[in-house]
Design a protein around this motif. Structure first.
Motif, PDB file in Angstrom:
ATOM      1  N   TRP A  13      -6.808  -3.831  -5.177  1.00 21.42           N
ATOM      2  CA  TRP A  13      -6.488  -3.326  -6.525  1.00 21.42           C
ATOM      3  C   TRP A  13      -7.022  -4.306  -7.576  1.00 21.42           C
ATOM      4  N   LEU A  20      -5.228  -4.321 -10.982  1.00 22.05           N
ATOM      5  CA  LEU A  20      -3.766  -4.447 -11.015  1.00 22.05           C
ATOM      6  C   LEU A  20      -3.392  -5.722 -11.793  1.00 22.05           C
ATOM      7  N   PHE A  50       2.056   1.700  -3.582  1.00 21.11           N
ATOM      8  CA  PHE A  50       1.049   1.736  -4.653  1.00 21.11           C
ATOM      9  C   PHE A  50       0.034   2.875  -4.477  1.00 21.11           C
ATOM     10  N   HIS A  58       0.840  -1.198   0.000  1.00 17.96           N
ATOM     11  CA  HIS A  58       0.000   0.000   0.000  1.00 17.96           C
ATOM     12  C   HIS A  58       0.879   1.254   0.000  1.00 17.96           C
ATOM     13  N   GLN A 113      -3.340   1.851 -10.775  1.00 17.64           N
ATOM     14  CA  GLN A 113      -3.070   0.410 -10.615  1.00 17.64           C
ATOM     15  C   GLN A 113      -2.918  -0.319 -11.951  1.00 17.64           C
TER      16      GLN A 113
END
Ligand SMILES: C[S@@+](CC[C@H](N)C(=O)[O-])C[C@H]1O[C@@H](n2cnc3c(N)ncnc32)[C@H](O)[C@@H]1O
Length: 358
Positions: A210, A213, A182, A179, A187
């Motif tokens: 996410w 992602l 990111f 976290h 993402q």
């Protein structure tokens, strides 16, 4: 600002799901202990040397207090917005019961292997040469090693019983350092690789934060990858591959983050080094590596005896070496700078960043 009602609802929902999981798996552990006590009484003392340690072993009360701290941290992470209220996706009651049956059915086989020291049953004419020799063992004395569908379907119950229902909460502690790097980024433009993804439990939690992602999950077991594919079918942007941690089929500097959970204690020292070199190769400069694995000696000194006993009771041929491995030094040899370690009950989150060369 979260309203008191919303906060209470979150806490009640968290407590209800996590407490029922703990009760379920602690119950399994209790039945398992009673069954093995009965077998010991029936068979008498065996020739197997008794597991022993001179180091301190925590009492059950201490373990449960530390486990409660882990769950408090897990809830605090939810309340801090690091991840949503977790969905463990354990499946229907029917599925849970089926897995319990698989788990209990295998206990007599595990017991027989533990008593006889038989740990190479998966090293056969059929498997030889198809996987590295170190991999072809009955890790944990489990039937099928990593190689069968039954093993893959039994695995999550085994792990949760071992951790009294806290394995998923331990895994989620790996989300915190992700976290950090990111948050606030698009993402869809990032890439994450989970090495030794097993049945895909960590990937599930990553996707809950996410969903878009792009994630690659890599594991050396066809059966575990197939199980991960089933477990993760609700998510898109996923690529699950059968491959080795020590030869990753991805280009140099292609990943923003790598996660690796409960793998390194199962690798021989040489392969740990090869895997770290590969992680450094496929990470982008500045990319983050999150290794989550067992505590090591000295991390929680009162647990040292428990760590020493573990590989004597479960087949864990490389665990003793893992306990003294200097990961910050090893990682630095490959340009992975140690950021910090955070203990998570019996696990530990080790965080590294790939050094950006000027
Ligand atoms: C203890 S399990 C951990 C699975 C998962 N990460 C978890 O959170 O439970 C170890 C996994 O690593 C895989 N594995 C072991 N050696 C490997 C290697 N050299 N390369 C890739 N996967 C490997 C096994 O097949 C197994 O699925």
């Amino acid at each position: 600002m979260v309203s008191p009602v919303a906060q209470l609802t979150t806490r009640l929902a968290y407590g209800a799901t996590q407490l029922s999981r703990v009760a379920w798996y602690v119950g399994h552990g209790e039945i398992m202990r009673r069954l093995s006590k009965r077998v010991r009484e029936r068979d008498g003392e065996t020739a197997r040397p008794k597991a022993r340690t001179d180091r301190p072993v925590p009492e059950r009360r201490r373990l449960f207090a530390d486990m409660a701290k882990l769950f408090q941290q897990d809830l605090a992470n939810v309340e801090a917005g690091i991840y949503p209220l977790p969905a463990d996706h354990d499946g229907s009651l029917f599925k849970l019961l089926r897995r319990s049956r698989l788990f209990f059915e295998d206990l007599p086989n595990v017991h027989r292997r533990r008593e006889s020291g038989e740990k190479r049953q998966v090293f056969t004419d059929e498997t030889r040469g198809k996987r590295p020799a170190y991999y072809l063992q009955n890790f944990h004395f489990q039937s099928g090693g990593w190689l069968t569908d039954d093993s893959a379907q039994r695995y999550d119950t085994q792990v949760e019983v071992l951790f009294n229902g806290s394995a998923n909460a331990i895994r989620r502690q790996a989300l915190v350092p992700l976290h950090e790097v990111f948050a606030g980024r698009d993402q869809r433009q990032l890439k994450l690789l989970d090495v030794g993804c097993g049945t895909g439990r960590l990937i599930d939690f990553i996707k809950q934060i996410w969903p878009r992602l792009p994630v690659v999950g890599l594991d050396l077991s066809d059966s575990y990858v197939a199980e991960a594919r089933r477990h993760l079918k609700r998510w898109g942007w996923l690529n699950l591959v059968v491959a080795k941690a020590e030869t990753i089929p991805l280009p140099d500097a292609s990943q923003d983050a790598i996660t690796c959970v409960f793998l390194f204690h199962e690798l021989p020292p040489k392969v740990r080094r090869q895997a770290l070199a590969e992680f450094a190769r496929v990470l982008r400069p500045g990319g983050r590596l999150v290794l989550l694995d067992s505590l090591q000696y000295g991390d929680e000194p009162d647990y040292d005896g428990m760590l020493e006993l573990f590989p004597q009771n479960f087949h864990e041929p490389y665990y003793a070496g893992y306990l003294t491995e200097d990961f910050p030094a090893l990682a630095m040899e490959h340009g992975l700078a140690h950021v910090r370690d955070v203990n998570a009950f019996t696990g530990k989150v080790m965080v590294f960043d790939k050094v950006e060369r000027s």
